[in-house]
Design an enzyme around this catalytic site. Sequence first.
Site, PDB file in Angstrom:
ATOM      1  N   ASP A 123      -7.030  -8.081  12.883  1.00 14.86           N
ATOM      2  CA  ASP A 123      -7.233  -8.689  14.196  1.00 14.86           C
ATOM      3  C   ASP A 123      -6.624  -7.828  15.292  1.00 14.86           C
ATOM      4  O   ASP A 123      -5.636  -7.144  15.078  1.00 14.86           O
ATOM      5  CB  ASP A 123      -6.540 -10.063  14.251  1.00 14.86           C
ATOM      6  CG  ASP A 123      -7.275 -11.084  13.403  1.00 14.86           C
ATOM      7  OD1 ASP A 123      -8.436 -10.815  13.046  1.00 14.86           O
ATOM      8  OD2 ASP A 123      -6.678 -12.129  13.102  1.00 14.86           O
ATOM      9  N   GLU A 137      -7.822  -8.048   6.655  1.00 13.07           N
ATOM     10  CA  GLU A 137      -6.795  -9.076   6.687  1.00 13.07           C
ATOM     11  C   GLU A 137      -7.425 -10.455   6.437  1.00 13.07           C
ATOM     12  O   GLU A 137      -8.273 -10.904   7.205  1.00 13.07           O
ATOM     13  CB  GLU A 137      -6.134  -9.009   8.073  1.00 13.07           C
ATOM     14  CG  GLU A 137      -5.316 -10.198   8.453  1.00 13.07           C
ATOM     15  CD  GLU A 137      -4.994 -10.203   9.951  1.00 13.07           C
ATOM     16  OE1 GLU A 137      -5.333  -9.227  10.667  1.00 13.07           O
ATOM     17  OE2 GLU A 137      -4.399 -11.185  10.409  1.00 13.07           O
ATOM     18  N   ASP A 190      -0.084 -10.096  15.620  1.00 10.67           N
ATOM     19  CA  ASP A 190      -0.005 -10.271  14.171  1.00 10.67           C
ATOM     20  C   ASP A 190      -0.802  -9.201  13.443  1.00 10.67           C
ATOM     21  O   ASP A 190      -0.351  -8.638  12.456  1.00 10.67           O
ATOM     22  CB  ASP A 190      -0.559 -11.647  13.778  1.00 10.67           C
ATOM     23  CG  ASP A 190       0.556 -12.663  13.657  1.00 10.67           C
ATOM     24  OD1 ASP A 190       1.727 -12.270  13.830  1.00 10.67           O
ATOM     25  OD2 ASP A 190       0.247 -13.851  13.405  1.00 10.67           O
TER      26      ASP A 190
END
Length: 647
Positions: free
Chosen positions: A509, A431, A513
């Site tokens: 992460d 990401e 999110d």
Amino acid sequence: MSDKQQNYGADNIQALEGLEAVRKRPGMYIGSTDTKGLHHLVWEVVDNSIDEHLAGHCSHIDVVIHEGESITVKDNGRGIPVDMHAKLKKSALEVVMTVLHAGGKFDKDSYKVSGGLHGVGVSCVNALSSHLKVVVDREGKKYAQEYRKGKPQEDVKEIGVSEANGTTVTFTPDEEIFDELNYKYEVLANRLRELAYLNSGLNLSLIDERVKEEDGSFKKQTFYSEGGLKEFVKYLDEGRTPLIVEPIHVTGREENVEVEVAMQYNTGYQEHIFSFVNNIKTREGGTHVNGFRRAVSREFKKYGDDNGMFSKLKFNISSEDFREGLTSVVSVKVPEPQFKGQTKGELGNSEVTGIVSRAVGEVLKYYLEENKDQAKRIIEKVIIAATARHAARKAREAVQRKNVLAGGGLPGKLSDCSSKDPVESEIFLVEGDSAGGTAKQGRDRNFQAILPLRGKILNVEKALEYKIYENEEIKNMFTALGVTIEEKEGARVLNIDKLRYYKIVIMCDADVDGSHIVTLILTFFFRYMIPLIEQGHIYIAAPPLYQVSKGKQSVYCWDEEERAQAVETFRKNGGADPKIQRYKGLGEMNADQLWETTMDPDTRILRQVTIDDALEADRVFSMLMGDEVPPRRQFIEENAKYANIDV
Ligand code: 0RA
């Protein structure tokens, strides 16, 4: 037929094989000795109870998970026969429980689950249990027998009188046999729910004595469906917007084959088809599914042609177009099913194609004539599907042609590994560019490639197919992985012959999110690259949540419990102010730390994404990613305690 005539006496039950063989090679009988095999024991007994239901003798099946991971399955069927076996000089009950393949149901006119795909008989469950007790209520009396590792501890005993009928089996899986002894409530609940939909009118229940509710009672769920497959389809499509008011329901019977189908069109673009033979899921479809698809294409095509609805269309309609946004369940009951294919998940009986096709065709013909407004909606959707498919093909061909022309050119963002051997190569889908940079520094470039993905990738559940091929991140994934979509007989199939990495690791992460992005990427794999999940190529990386350090010493922690423990250990070993760092994102770690905790094959934790239950995973995806807000909210509230979404 009277009950008397239907009775199978003890003489019908043949002795075949000893249970020693089962203990020696458990995998050969129940597939494996992992969690799958462990749950298989329950299904083996439940399938026998279901057979009693199919034979018209059983209305209730109760499953209990006890403390200590033993299981009780209780039914109100006829009860296993107890009369003496003439040759073996033993009670039929003992024969059924201790002789392999002595199920004793040789009536070809009745449908069987237990004889089906994995049917190995309750005797296998007995052989693989450290302890098993069976209680039979039959003909006014109660009988019992106990076993250890399949061996009877004494003769069958009459232990009392009874007004009921039925069989109660309680078993403890043998820890010498199984690597895994923990029963998963959800796994049992999902299959029992499915069985309730497949057998309308049957009551099933699940009690978990390991878990207490707030009011002190045990965790419990009951499963019952009056509407059968029609309700099943509504359940599957809970998170989607329906296109027609009610699912179309088909029931039929021809030559001993029973057919039940329910189908619902929604505003989405995917086809979802779940098929069953004698209550067994056929993951690879087969003749029943072919018959269903044939009828759908034929009847809608004919209706559209007859009413001049396709006259303006410039391209051909493919049979796929009739099934876009269609969710259906096809269930047949066949007296002697033949299973084919690699995993025996495909029905082979050729006569079933025509039988299903006729039953479905007849109902559809009538439905289309009687529901002109609904028919119009469906045909309009089919036309849009054909148009979109045409656009998608052009977009896809453009992507694939560009790659070929550029000499298999890889995406500019990819930091490839040196190895060209896919078996040892890994790709990390990371990401964001900054984490991508750290991963690039931290990796072992010999066999690890890095592909950074920009923030949130496209939500494929909501997007039209051609948009997907135009999306930069998705194009990069196709080209980096080396997989292509091809059309075969009008259907899209993923070609993974040139897959460049056998491990595809999603690295995001460890926060809300991050797990949203994991879900988006997984949805993409689920919808467009399912063979990669099925063949075990997809993994999720688990970066640590904390680093707890004191002086030069430090440990990484993956959850609160580990953190508390680390803090405690440092405190005990003297000194105050043990330091805690909460990692908010991958970007906060330096390259060495990321390698050490998350990428190094010797120390990292990778979670392999499996489709244990594609059906439930699919429902969860559509709920999380779909249009309908209330079921999504409810789902998230109910599951809020699980930080990650388990597939
Ligand atoms: C052998 C013969 C019959 C039924 C069963 C076994 C049977 C097995 C299990 C296992 C769990 N529940 C069960 N219920 C029945 C036929 C019985 C008859 O003809 O009366």
